[in-house]
Design a protein around this motif. Sequence first.
Motif, PDB file in Angstrom:
ATOM      1  N   GLY A 135       0.840  -1.189   0.000  1.00 49.38           N
ATOM      2  CA  GLY A 135       0.000   0.000   0.000  1.00 49.38           C
ATOM      3  C   GLY A 135       0.878   1.241   0.000  1.00 49.38           C
TER       4      GLY A 135
ATOM      5  N   VAL B 298       1.219   3.777  -3.134  1.00 48.84           N
ATOM      6  CA  VAL B 298       0.666   5.111  -2.944  1.00 48.84           C
ATOM      7  C   VAL B 298       1.764   6.159  -3.153  1.00 48.84           C
ATOM      8  CG1 VAL B 298       0.938   5.483  -0.446  1.00 48.84           C
ATOM      9  CG2 VAL B 298      -1.030   6.381  -1.604  1.00 48.84           C
TER      10      VAL B 298
ATOM     11  N   LEU C 126      -5.201   7.657  -4.311  1.00 45.36           N
ATOM     12  CA  LEU C 126      -6.109   6.811  -3.534  1.00 45.36           C
ATOM     13  C   LEU C 126      -6.292   5.451  -4.215  1.00 45.36           C
ATOM     14  CD1 LEU C 126      -7.576   7.057  -0.924  1.00 45.36           C
ATOM     15  CD2 LEU C 126      -9.573   7.902  -2.126  1.00 45.36           C
TER      16      LEU C 126
ATOM     17  N   LEU D 258      -3.310   3.437  -3.471  1.00 45.00           N
ATOM     18  CA  LEU D 258      -3.355   2.893  -2.110  1.00 45.00           C
ATOM     19  C   LEU D 258      -4.230   1.642  -2.045  1.00 45.00           C
ATOM     20  CD1 LEU D 258      -2.818   3.193   0.924  1.00 45.00           C
ATOM     21  CD2 LEU D 258      -4.807   4.658   1.055  1.00 45.00           C
TER      22      LEU D 258
ATOM     23  N   ILE E  22      -2.713  -2.165  -1.556  1.00 39.55           N
ATOM     24  CA  ILE E  22      -3.051  -3.052  -0.437  1.00 39.55           C
ATOM     25  C   ILE E  22      -3.592  -4.377  -0.967  1.00 39.55           C
ATOM     26  CG2 ILE E  22      -4.611  -3.339   1.523  1.00 39.55           C
ATOM     27  CD1 ILE E  22      -4.322  -0.389   2.076  1.00 39.55           C
TER      28      ILE E  22
END
Lengths: 307, 298
Positions: B66, B70, B165, B168, B172
């Motif tokens: 993540g 990001v 976003l 991210l 993940i």
Amino acid sequence: MTVKMEASAGKLSEKTLMIYGIVVALVGIYLTQINGFTGVAVFSFFGGIGAIAALWWGSDTIKHLCSYGLGTGVPSAGMVAFGAGAIAMIAGTKFNLIIPFVGISLVPIVTLILAALIGAVIGYIANNIINMNIPVMIFSLTKLSIVGALTMLGFGAMCTGTFSFNGLVTGGLSLQMEPAAQAAANGAQMFTVTVIPEFAGSLIGGATLAVIFFLGAMALQHPFNACLGPNEQQDRTLMLALEVGFLSMIVVAVMSYAFLDIVSATIGLIVALIGWIYTYKQYIALSKRDAYEWLDAKPIKEVGGDQ
Amino acid sequence: MEEIVLGIGITALAGALATVAGAAEDTESDIGSQGDPNSQVQLAPQMGYIHRIFNKAVSGEPPAYGAWCVIGAGVAWALMQINYNPALAIILGSVIAVFVQGIYCTSGYLGRIASLAKFQQPVYIDIIKSLTPVTMAHAFVAIFCTVAMCYLMASVLHHPFALPLLGLVWGIALGAAGSATGNPFYGKERQYQNQKFGAGVPISASGNIVRYAEAGQRSSLDNGWFTTKFAGPASGICFGLIVFLELWRTILFEELLNGWGAIIIGIILILVFTLIDRWVEKWGRRTYGPYTSEEASS
């Protein structure tokens, strides 16, 4: 869960670290306010320095919290700190009032108080309702959520040059012109000019805050997570905290090119690079000091086991 | 119609990128020794087994990936704001993310091993020199593919989330896919090849990981030889299918029943996969049964 493992007793006590951490973080964040007085954004990098101070203090707090048998919980502690801190930080930026006679903004102080409250509530829930029963839980989560909020505020201020809510959600302004009326006499035209703020290009609208969230959360949990073990030393762990702090600052500085002028962003990048190179060298030297042996391309030295 | 055809094309491309990303991610985390199998690497010196395996103590794979994705997506987004070409911006973003990843790897290894001095585990500095570039190269492939995929979703499919976003969320997901699918090959298979086949890992064997090769000594690079063949492709298929099916159901069925169509198809997909998993598990148990020692079976 309440068995206390050894956490290296360092030269610096928790209280000393806390005082240094809070003071340097607040001073650093406040120094970015000079941007507003002078009209140039070159003071933005102080926000990054403040954030690093908060991370430096937070990594020691994590050590004390996680010495209660939370081996795999170290990264989670970083995430929970920033989750709590994010709420406090975004809410805190709304209080951009200047204190009369002193001339400084309320934002960092309000953020700190909000973070402490939210952290205490989360700590109470974890300790008394989920029954984790860790003696230092409530106070530690209070401190960690302050660390999370101040780090995000510092890096946010470094990235955009301001810590007011409007500055964080407004990326830029575009002008829209519409012909309004035509003056009859000489044919000159009149326009109404509407200023439209662009939200998508801002720190929060562009989700750059998510990057800061993760940069901070990783930097907060990494020092103790990386250095845990029977021979953990406080000075090495704290040096690693500074190293990952400056490393995060490099990324924030690169992203600040989108918000600041080239000179201010470059100053931030240079400060971050110098700090990172120095602390990384120091960290390697400290690892060399603490290591059992420092070998290059040597075979395994058996000490026991079956083979 | 044209929009749907374009959407399906992007879906296929994103699925392909995700497959490559998944394979690279798992190979990276196995060579670097990250995630749950690393607990055995951490334990080995305490049980008296000095080893030459990388000990990359960063965090679990989902938060770590993540973070890397990001960072890559965030820097790419920032560079695109100042009018960089998207391809260049994504590459530069991935380079900076990989730089951060590499530094985290080295500090994780140095920190953990130096803290194990009590058990006489030396720091093998050649491990850092030879393995960090390998993990960084794999991480670059994983991050670049994921950020490129996110960019396709944001710009062509007009996803409402901003690029960082998306990076991210999918970072993940990438870490979770690699961790769940790939780690058993490394942690339960490769680290314990010196145990009897099918015996599981008894407590007495804790920390007794494979440290020697047929000739010479193993480093984590040898684990990469093994996991690239088995764990990497499995993780790649897992993450590729996740991305492909997720986009496929959205593109084709979003118009149906005011958007509920995509959700219903999603639930049906989950049910289908649950049934397949259950069937595979039952088949495995029926065919191979519980472990019996050699004397009992002969």
